[in-house]
Each structure stands twice: as structure tokens, then as C-alpha cells.
Design an enzyme around this catalytic site. Sequence first.
Site, PDB file in Angstrom:
ATOM      1  CG  ASN A   9      -1.736   1.222   1.383  1.00 28.28           C
ATOM      2  OD1 ASN A   9      -1.810   2.035   0.468  1.00 28.28           O
ATOM      3  ND2 ASN A   9      -2.360   1.386   2.544  1.00 28.28           N
ATOM      4  CE  LYS A  11      -0.029   3.261   4.691  1.00 32.47           C
ATOM      5  NZ  LYS A  11       0.133   3.339   6.142  1.00 32.47           N
ATOM      6  CG  HIS A  95      -5.590   1.943   5.256  1.00 33.27           C
ATOM      7  ND1 HIS A  95      -5.139   2.921   6.119  1.00 33.27           N
ATOM      8  CD2 HIS A  95      -4.591   1.047   5.136  1.00 33.27           C
ATOM      9  CE1 HIS A  95      -3.894   2.623   6.489  1.00 33.27           C
ATOM     10  NE2 HIS A  95      -3.539   1.490   5.903  1.00 33.27           N
ATOM     11  CD  GLU A  97      -2.670   5.576   6.708  1.00 26.83           C
ATOM     12  OE1 GLU A  97      -2.675   5.617   5.465  1.00 26.83           O
ATOM     13  OE2 GLU A  97      -1.734   5.046   7.356  1.00 26.83           O
ATOM     14  CD  GLU A 165      -3.096  -2.251   7.418  1.00 24.74           C
ATOM     15  OE1 GLU A 165      -2.077  -2.563   6.801  1.00 24.74           O
ATOM     16  OE2 GLU A 165      -3.643  -1.134   7.309  1.00 24.74           O
ATOM     17  N   GLY A 171       3.000   2.475  10.682  1.00 22.95           N
ATOM     18  CA  GLY A 171       3.943   3.564  10.495  1.00 22.95           C
ATOM     19  C   GLY A 171       4.685   3.961  11.762  1.00 22.95           C
TER      20      GLY A 171
HETATM   21  P1  13P Z   1       3.371   0.517   7.570  1.00 26.45           P
HETATM   22  O1  13P Z   1       3.820  -0.797   6.954  1.00 26.45           O
HETATM   23  O2  13P Z   1       4.102   1.701   7.022  1.00 26.45           O
HETATM   24  O3  13P Z   1       3.316   0.448   9.049  1.00 26.45           O
HETATM   25  O4  13P Z   1       1.852   0.729   7.073  1.00 26.45           O
HETATM   26  C1  13P Z   1       0.959  -0.313   7.221  1.00 26.45           C
HETATM   27  C2  13P Z   1      -0.254   0.003   6.451  1.00 26.45           C
HETATM   28  O5  13P Z   1      -1.010   0.882   6.803  1.00 26.45           O
HETATM   29  C3  13P Z   1      -0.512  -0.759   5.218  1.00 26.45           C
HETATM   30  O6  13P Z   1      -1.791  -0.533   4.750  1.00 26.45           O
END
Ligand code: 13P
Length: 253
Positions: A9, A11, A95, A97, A165, A171
Amino acid sequence: LRKPLLVGNWKMNKLIADVQTFCTEFGRQEDVTAQVSCMIAPTYLGLQTAAKLAAQSRLGVVSQNVHHEKSGAFTGEISIQMLADIGVRASIVGHSERRQFFGETDQSVALKTRALLNANFLAITCVGETQAERQSGKTFEVVSRQLSAVLNLIEYSDNFSIAYEPVWAIGTGLNATPEQAQEVHAFIRKTLSEKFGKAGADKTRILYGGSVKSSNIQGLYAQPCIDGALVGGASLDPQEFWKIGSTIAGTKK
Ligand code: 13P
């Protein structure tokens, strides 16, 4: 039983030229896609380039989001048919976010998942608790609520998959331990079996996401209920992303 799935992903990262570079670099690595399906989710603008390069890069292409309606007055949105039009057949939905910053709800995530499955798209539906929810002992309650909203609207489909997740691991460099992840994955599989029966639950892929990298994927993937990964930061580098895939391919369950 379940072919592992690895999804990057991206983003809001990378330009079109970067998509091209990534696909070329990944395509140069040894082919692991017989053992592990590997897919990338660039921004909407990078999808068409990635889709055109899919055959040579061996990378499947996934959208990061989609709208559930077929068309209409939804300024700024993209429909499933528009994605299909450029050769995309898969999408992430819900997701954290999108839930946190763009107001997505359990219900909107459920509608999107149903629309994807109805269109024969692969749906990667995300669930996961925040740090405060985990600390107050609400992990299972939250995951159950998020999952039930979706399960109430869909029937079993080979195209349905889930990404667990934990928000506190995204992150942050703080991944869930393999045991913490397995515990929630097992709970998700049990919830799936109540809706789809054991056979359906056993066929559904449940991915882990949250600070996955090549150095921690082995312990996570070795867990019985972890069928792959949804990777953010570490998916931006083609070598590192490939290494995660090849580690999965080499991990015995
Ligand atoms: P990270 O791998 O950067 O922690 O992000 C995970 C994520 O949100 C994947 O969708």
C-alpha cells in the site's frame, strides 16, 4: 490451502515515473509469484501505468479505495467500473487512515466491500483497533464490530480477504508480536466460520499489516492464521518488497 498474498500500500507516495521504476526493478528479481501473489496499490493516478506493466513485472494492481455507487454526483470519487476500465480488479477498503481522516464508517466500508464482490473484484477489507482501544481491552469488541458490519452485507466469496492492521502498529515501527497478531487472526477466522462455515473461513485470506518488513515477516507469516501482509513503508522499495515476498515463499507453516 491458502496461497499467501502480499500487498504494498503506497498511500500518497510516488509519481508515475516511480511506478515504472518500481515495476522494472521488481520484475528483475527472481520470480516468487508462483508461491506468493504480489500486488501493489499506487495512487489512482499510478494505477494505469502499473496495470500496463503488470505482465512483465508480475505484480497485480490494487486500488487504495473505491466508491460503492456505479456513477453519479460524487465529486472526487472513482467507481469500480472506472477501475475495471484501466485493467484493475482489486481494491483495499476501510483502511484506518480512511476511517480516521476521511470519515469512513463501518457501514461505508461494508457497502464498498459488497460492491467490489458483486463486481468480481478482489476486496481487501481492513479492520483493526487503536492503541486506546487495545489498552482498554476492547480489541476483540472493535474488530468484531467492524467485521460484522461487513459480514452482514456479503455472502462467501473467494474474492473476499481481510487485513488486520492494528492502528498503533501502522507507520510506528511497532509491529504486533506474532502471537498478538495470531490471536486476533484466529478470532477473525472464528468469526468468519460462524458466517461462512469452516470451509469458507478456511479459504479466506487474512493479511497482517503494521510495520511489516523483511526482518519481521518470517515470525508473523509462520503463524497458522496469517496468510500474508499489507505493507506500507517497506513496500516503497522494490528490493525490500521482493525480499518480504521471497521470505514468505521460504517460510514453512
Ligand atoms: P506501515 O507498513 O508503514 O506500518 O503501514 C501499514 C499500512 O497501513 C498498510 O496498509
